[in-house]
Motif scaffolding. Structure first.
Motif, short mmCIF file in Angstrom:
data_model
loop_
_atom_site.label_atom_id
_atom_site.label_comp_id
_atom_site.label_asym_id
_atom_site.label_seq_id
_atom_site.Cartn_x
_atom_site.Cartn_y
_atom_site.Cartn_z
N GLU A 153 0.81 -1.22 0.00
CA GLU A 153 0.00 0.00 0.00
C GLU A 153 0.84 1.27 0.00
O GLU A 153 0.35 2.36 -0.33
CB GLU A 153 -0.94 0.01 1.21
N THR A 154 2.13 1.17 0.32
CA THR A 154 3.01 2.34 0.29
C THR A 154 3.83 2.42 -1.01
O THR A 154 4.67 3.30 -1.15
CB THR A 154 3.97 2.32 1.49
N GLY A 155 3.58 1.49 -1.93
CA GLY A 155 4.27 1.53 -3.22
C GLY A 155 5.59 0.80 -3.27
O GLY A 155 6.34 0.93 -4.25
N ASN A 156 5.91 0.02 -2.24
CA ASN A 156 7.15 -0.73 -2.22
C ASN A 156 6.94 -2.14 -2.79
O ASN A 156 5.86 -2.72 -2.66
CB ASN A 156 7.69 -0.85 -0.79
N LEU A 157 7.99 -2.69 -3.39
CA LEU A 157 7.93 -4.06 -3.86
C LEU A 157 7.82 -5.01 -2.67
O LEU A 157 8.51 -4.83 -1.67
CB LEU A 157 9.18 -4.40 -4.67
N VAL A 158 6.97 -6.01 -2.80
CA VAL A 158 6.76 -6.93 -1.68
C VAL A 158 7.66 -8.16 -1.76
O VAL A 158 7.89 -8.82 -0.75
CB VAL A 158 5.28 -7.37 -1.59
N ASP A 159 8.16 -8.48 -2.94
CA ASP A 159 8.99 -9.67 -3.14
C ASP A 159 10.45 -9.31 -2.88
O ASP A 159 11.06 -8.53 -3.61
CB ASP A 159 8.82 -10.19 -4.57
N GLU A 160 11.03 -9.87 -1.82
CA GLU A 160 12.40 -9.55 -1.45
C GLU A 160 13.40 -9.97 -2.52
O GLU A 160 14.42 -9.29 -2.73
CB GLU A 160 12.75 -10.20 -0.11
N GLN A 161 13.12 -11.07 -3.19
CA GLN A 161 14.03 -11.53 -4.24
C GLN A 161 14.02 -10.56 -5.43
O GLN A 161 15.07 -10.24 -5.99
CB GLN A 161 13.63 -12.93 -4.71
N LYS A 162 12.83 -10.06 -5.78
CA LYS A 162 12.74 -9.07 -6.85
C LYS A 162 13.44 -7.77 -6.45
O LYS A 162 14.12 -7.14 -7.27
CB LYS A 162 11.28 -8.79 -7.19
N THR A 163 13.28 -7.38 -5.21
CA THR A 163 13.94 -6.16 -4.73
C THR A 163 15.46 -6.30 -4.81
O THR A 163 16.15 -5.39 -5.27
CB THR A 163 13.52 -5.86 -3.28
N ALA A 164 15.97 -7.46 -4.38
CA ALA A 164 17.41 -7.70 -4.43
C ALA A 164 17.91 -7.70 -5.87
O ALA A 164 19.00 -7.17 -6.17
CB ALA A 164 17.74 -9.02 -3.74
N LYS A 165 17.13 -8.29 -6.77
CA LYS A 165 17.53 -8.31 -8.19
C LYS A 165 17.59 -6.89 -8.75
O LYS A 165 18.54 -6.52 -9.44
CB LYS A 165 16.52 -9.15 -8.98
N LEU A 166 16.57 -6.08 -8.46
CA LEU A 166 16.55 -4.72 -8.96
C LEU A 166 17.68 -3.90 -8.35
O LEU A 166 18.31 -3.08 -9.05
CB LEU A 166 15.20 -4.07 -8.67
N ASP A 167 17.96 -4.11 -7.08
CA ASP A 167 19.08 -3.40 -6.43
C ASP A 167 20.39 -3.70 -7.15
O ASP A 167 21.20 -2.79 -7.42
CB ASP A 167 19.20 -3.81 -4.97
N GLY A 168 20.60 -4.96 -7.46
CA GLY A 168 21.82 -5.35 -8.15
C GLY A 168 21.91 -4.77 -9.55
O GLY A 168 22.97 -4.28 -9.96
N LEU A 169 20.81 -4.82 -10.28
CA LEU A 169 20.81 -4.29 -11.64
C LEU A 169 20.99 -2.77 -11.65
O LEU A 169 21.66 -2.23 -12.54
CB LEU A 169 19.51 -4.67 -12.35
N PHE A 170 20.40 -2.09 -10.67
CA PHE A 170 20.57 -0.64 -10.62
C PHE A 170 22.02 -0.28 -10.32
O PHE A 170 22.57 0.65 -10.92
CB PHE A 170 19.64 -0.03 -9.58
N ALA A 171 22.64 -1.02 -9.41
CA ALA A 171 24.07 -0.80 -9.12
C ALA A 171 24.91 -1.07 -10.37
O ALA A 171 25.86 -0.34 -10.67
CB ALA A 171 24.52 -1.68 -7.96
N ASP A 172 24.55 -2.13 -11.10
CA ASP A 172 25.25 -2.42 -12.35
C ASP A 172 25.06 -1.29 -13.37
O ASP A 172 25.98 -0.95 -14.11
CB ASP A 172 24.74 -3.74 -12.96
N PHE A 173 23.87 -0.72 -13.40
CA PHE A 173 23.61 0.37 -14.34
C PHE A 173 24.47 1.58 -14.00
O PHE A 173 25.02 2.23 -14.91
CB PHE A 173 22.13 0.74 -14.34
N GLU A 174 24.61 1.88 -12.73
CA GLU A 174 25.48 2.99 -12.35
C GLU A 174 26.92 2.75 -12.81
O GLU A 174 27.59 3.66 -13.29
CB GLU A 174 25.42 3.19 -10.84
N THR A 175 27.37 1.49 -12.68
CA THR A 175 28.70 1.14 -13.18
C THR A 175 28.76 1.25 -14.69
O THR A 175 29.74 1.76 -15.26
CB THR A 175 29.07 -0.29 -12.73
#
Length: 202
Positions: A153-175
């Motif tokens: 209800e606050t707009g956050n992803l509920v799946d921890e695995q999906k969140t971890a995947k997106l975190d990793g990809l975003f860090a990769d994108f910054e690189t």
């Protein structure tokens, strides 16, 4: 801090792709400044004879050119990226070329289980075209399926695995963005090639 433009690849007012980008905007606020860009409301691309590009499109192009990178979140319609997104990219490659050598991250959300996999593949082909020449981050699909149930209800992803995947990809994108900044030896020649394309013969 990097500045990214996040393109909402749909004209839907209730898109989960917009919701995904809004989540990223908030979630990565300490890592990058992310500005959402809407494409709804643009006129249908009609290859105007006077080569005039709508002011809304030139404004979009200026923001893309000034940004360190672009994130595009696309839905999937009929195994493809939506027409409204292709329309925006057609305008953004008509005598203006903000995507040349611009780092791009592609993501997508869909109601079904496949999470826009075909639309993302299609979008990669478009962004790699002679008229756009973007630098698309390789091997980086983020596929958010069953997106109606993906956020709390606050707009956050509920799946921890999906969140971890997106975190990793975003860090990769910054690189990827930092690496791309050093890959500029052919930029002037590439940009000139794109400018020299004859739209009257396309």
């Amino acid at each position: 801090m990097d500045k990214f433009i996040a393109i909402v690849g749909t004209n839907s007012d209730n898109s989960t792709n917009r919701k995904l980008l809004q989540y990223m905007q908030k979630h990565y606020a300490n890592q990058a400044e992310i500005e959402l860009m809407e494409i709804k409301g643009l006129p249908m691309f009609n290859k105007p004879a006077d080569k005039q590009v709508p002011a809304a499109v030139t404004d979009m192009a200026a923001k893309i050119e000034a940004a360190d990178g672009v994130i595009i979140s696309t839905p999937e319609y009929d195994h493809s990226a939506p027409a409204v997104l292709m329309n925006a990219l057609e305008w953004l490659s008509f005598h203006i070329h903000p995507f040349v050598d611009k780092p791009v991250m592609i993501i997508g959300a869909s109601y079904g289980s496949l999470g826009t996999s075909r639309a993302q593949a299609h979008l990669r082909q478009i962004l790699d075209s002679p008229e756009l020449r973007a630098r698309i981050m390789p091997s980086s699909e983020f596929l958010l399926g069953h997106s109606l149930q993906a956020f709390d209800e606050t707009g956050n992803l509920v799946d921890e695995q999906k969140t971890a995947k997106l975190d990793g990809l975003f860090a990769d994108f910054e690189t990827f963005v930092e690496i791309t900044k050093r890959l500029k030896n052919a930029h002037a020649a590439t940009a000139q090639e794109v400018r020299d394309l004859d739209w009257d013969n396309l």
